[in-house]
Scaffold this motif. Structure first.
Motif, mmCIF file in Angstrom:
data_model
loop_
_atom_site.group_PDB
_atom_site.id
_atom_site.type_symbol
_atom_site.label_atom_id
_atom_site.label_comp_id
_atom_site.label_asym_id
_atom_site.label_seq_id
_atom_site.Cartn_x
_atom_site.Cartn_y
_atom_site.Cartn_z
ATOM 1 N N LEU A 131 0.850 -1.193 0.000
ATOM 2 C CA LEU A 131 0.000 0.000 0.000
ATOM 3 C C LEU A 131 0.880 1.237 0.000
ATOM 4 C CD1 LEU A 131 -2.527 -1.493 2.244
ATOM 5 C CD2 LEU A 131 -3.202 0.569 1.084
ATOM 6 N N LEU A 132 0.894 1.947 -1.115
ATOM 7 C CA LEU A 132 1.683 3.172 -1.231
ATOM 8 C C LEU A 132 0.821 4.260 -1.853
ATOM 9 C CD1 LEU A 132 5.002 1.752 -2.724
ATOM 10 C CD2 LEU A 132 4.659 2.554 -0.394
ATOM 11 N N PHE A 133 0.899 5.456 -1.308
ATOM 12 C CA PHE A 133 0.287 6.605 -1.946
ATOM 13 C C PHE A 133 1.185 7.051 -3.082
ATOM 14 C CE2 PHE A 133 -1.549 7.014 2.373
ATOM 15 C CZ PHE A 133 -2.895 7.031 2.018
ATOM 16 N N ASP A 134 0.631 7.798 -4.015
ATOM 17 C CA ASP A 134 1.444 8.325 -5.121
ATOM 18 C C ASP A 134 2.600 9.168 -4.600
ATOM 19 O OD1 ASP A 134 -0.186 7.071 -6.953
ATOM 20 O OD2 ASP A 134 -1.318 8.878 -7.461
ATOM 21 N N PHE A 135 2.347 9.972 -3.553
ATOM 22 C CA PHE A 135 3.410 10.846 -3.048
ATOM 23 C C PHE A 135 4.548 10.052 -2.403
ATOM 24 C CE2 PHE A 135 0.722 10.659 0.785
ATOM 25 C CZ PHE A 135 1.663 10.455 1.787
ATOM 26 N N GLU A 136 4.327 8.782 -2.106
ATOM 27 C CA GLU A 136 5.367 7.951 -1.497
ATOM 28 C C GLU A 136 6.222 7.209 -2.523
ATOM 29 O OE1 GLU A 136 4.179 5.961 2.504
ATOM 30 O OE2 GLU A 136 2.511 5.658 1.108
ATOM 31 N N LEU A 137 5.808 7.206 -3.762
ATOM 32 C CA LEU A 137 6.488 6.372 -4.748
ATOM 33 C C LEU A 137 7.974 6.673 -4.857
ATOM 34 C CD1 LEU A 137 3.831 5.998 -7.567
ATOM 35 C CD2 LEU A 137 4.501 4.342 -5.808
ATOM 36 N N VAL A 138 8.340 7.927 -4.855
ATOM 37 C CA VAL A 138 9.755 8.275 -4.987
ATOM 38 C C VAL A 138 10.553 7.788 -3.785
ATOM 39 C CG1 VAL A 138 11.392 10.188 -5.113
ATOM 40 C CG2 VAL A 138 9.294 10.245 -6.468
ATOM 41 N N SER A 139 10.037 8.023 -2.578
ATOM 42 C CA SER A 139 10.806 7.683 -1.380
ATOM 43 C C SER A 139 10.585 6.258 -0.891
ATOM 44 C CB SER A 139 10.484 8.667 -0.253
ATOM 45 O OG SER A 139 9.129 8.546 0.112
ATOM 46 N N SER A 140 9.472 5.636 -1.233
ATOM 47 C CA SER A 140 9.160 4.337 -0.642
ATOM 48 C C SER A 140 8.938 3.214 -1.640
ATOM 49 C CB SER A 140 7.919 4.450 0.250
ATOM 50 O OG SER A 140 8.153 5.320 1.314
ATOM 51 N N GLU A 141 9.002 3.505 -2.927
ATOM 52 C CA GLU A 141 8.687 2.456 -3.900
ATOM 53 C C GLU A 141 9.584 1.234 -3.723
ATOM 54 O OE1 GLU A 141 7.465 2.122 -8.519
ATOM 55 O OE2 GLU A 141 9.115 3.448 -8.059
ATOM 56 N N ASP A 142 10.854 1.459 -3.466
ATOM 57 C CA ASP A 142 11.760 0.331 -3.250
ATOM 58 C C ASP A 142 11.753 -0.121 -1.790
ATOM 59 O OD1 ASP A 142 13.162 2.328 -1.974
ATOM 60 O OD2 ASP A 142 14.964 2.116 -3.180
ATOM 61 N N LEU A 143 10.915 0.513 -0.982
ATOM 62 C CA LEU A 143 10.727 0.202 0.439
ATOM 63 C C LEU A 143 11.991 0.413 1.272
ATOM 64 C CD1 LEU A 143 8.401 -2.900 0.034
ATOM 65 C CD2 LEU A 143 7.735 -0.547 0.552
ATOM 66 N N THR A 144 12.859 1.311 0.817
ATOM 67 C CA THR A 144 14.011 1.712 1.628
ATOM 68 C C THR A 144 13.507 2.445 2.865
ATOM 69 O OG1 THR A 144 15.433 1.872 -0.290
ATOM 70 C CG2 THR A 144 16.139 3.085 1.658
ATOM 71 N N TYR A 145 12.457 3.244 2.681
ATOM 72 C CA TYR A 145 11.841 3.972 3.789
ATOM 73 C C TYR A 145 10.500 3.332 4.115
ATOM 74 C CZ TYR A 145 15.512 7.202 2.690
ATOM 75 O OH TYR A 145 16.743 7.734 2.465
ATOM 76 N N MET A 146 10.072 3.460 5.359
ATOM 77 C CA MET A 146 8.812 2.868 5.793
ATOM 78 C C MET A 146 7.627 3.594 5.179
ATOM 79 S SD MET A 146 8.936 1.954 9.819
ATOM 80 C CE MET A 146 10.537 2.488 10.362
ATOM 81 N N PRO A 147 6.789 2.869 4.466
ATOM 82 C CA PRO A 147 5.586 3.517 3.943
ATOM 83 C C PRO A 147 4.604 3.855 5.065
ATOM 84 C CG PRO A 147 5.736 1.231 3.180
ATOM 85 C CD PRO A 147 6.929 1.502 4.044
ATOM 86 N N MET A 148 3.700 4.761 4.764
ATOM 87 C CA MET A 148 2.737 5.200 5.769
ATOM 88 C C MET A 148 1.877 4.035 6.263
ATOM 89 S SD MET A 148 3.616 8.274 6.212
ATOM 90 C CE MET A 148 2.373 8.942 7.286
ATOM 91 N N SER A 149 1.606 3.050 5.427
ATOM 92 C CA SER A 149 0.793 1.912 5.866
ATOM 93 C C SER A 149 1.489 1.142 6.990
ATOM 94 C CB SER A 149 0.491 0.983 4.687
ATOM 95 O OG SER A 149 1.689 0.483 4.113
ATOM 96 N N VAL A 150 2.797 0.990 6.906
ATOM 97 C CA VAL A 150 3.546 0.304 7.965
ATOM 98 C C VAL A 150 3.591 1.178 9.209
ATOM 99 C CG1 VAL A 150 5.807 -0.611 8.633
ATOM 100 C CG2 VAL A 150 4.893 -1.081 6.343
ATOM 101 N N ARG A 151 3.831 2.472 9.026
ATOM 102 C CA ARG A 151 3.847 3.387 10.179
ATOM 103 C C ARG A 151 2.503 3.366 10.908
ATOM 104 N NH1 ARG A 151 7.475 8.458 9.229
ATOM 105 N NH2 ARG A 151 8.994 7.627 7.776
ATOM 106 N N PHE A 152 1.429 3.339 10.121
ATOM 107 C CA PHE A 152 0.087 3.298 10.695
ATOM 108 C C PHE A 152 -0.072 2.066 11.590
ATOM 109 C CE2 PHE A 152 -4.361 1.881 10.438
ATOM 110 C CZ PHE A 152 -5.015 3.003 10.915
ATOM 111 N N ASN A 153 0.278 0.902 11.065
ATOM 112 C CA ASN A 153 0.106 -0.315 11.852
ATOM 113 C C ASN A 153 1.055 -0.358 13.042
ATOM 114 O OD1 ASN A 153 -2.130 -1.636 10.685
ATOM 115 N ND2 ASN A 153 -0.887 -2.187 8.924
#
Length: 158
Positions: free
Chosen positions: A8-30
């Protein structure tokens, strides 16, 4: 609800989280919802497949996913980082759940950075996960680089 087919990635996360180097908001939420904390360095010790699996967990208010998320995270952290996540007590009534008022941080950031205040009507119309994201992005005094793109994506500004 089961796992999503893709992370689960928002469009605004694609640059920073697409490769999952950074925690996506869905993981932070959980993590926040269930009172678990891991560092970015610990997150990055996990294999990509494990990070992708954690990012596929639902972000619904469904307590049935908690044991699965917990167990998966604990096993992954023990296996790949030789540590366990830290526990904390989650907020009982976080501001992002409320629809009676726009949180002060969201109001301030939207005025200062986006040039327009989020109205109560538009705040209340957002789904809880989007309200969480905006609140998370405004928890610090300085603006997050993702705040304006999130506002655009959520239809709160043009």
């Amino acid at each position: 609800m089961g796992l999503h087919d893709t992370p689960l990635l928002f469009d605004f996360e694609l640059v920073s989280s697409e490769d999952l180097t950074y925690m996506p908001m869905s993981v932070r939420f959980n993590l926040d919802r269930f009172g678990l904390r891991i560092s970015l360095a610990q997150w990055q010790l996990l294999p990509h497949a494990d990070r992708a699996l954690l990012a596929r967990f639902p972000v619904d208010e469904d307590a049935r996913i908690e044991p699965n998320f917990d167990h998966a995270l604990f096993e992954m952290m023990r296996t790949h980082a030789n540590v366990e996540p830290e526990w904390f007590t989650p907020e009982q009534d976080p501001v992002w759940r409320g629809t009676a008022a726009v949180p002060e941080g969201v109001l301030n950031h939207s005025r200062e950075v986006a040039g327009t205040a989020v109205t109560l009507e538009r705040w209340a119309a957002l789904d809880p996960f989007k309200r969480y994201v905006l609140t998370k992005l405004t928890r610090k005094p300085e603006a997050s680089h993702d705040f304006v793109p999130a506002m655009r994506e959520f239809g709160l500004m043009s």
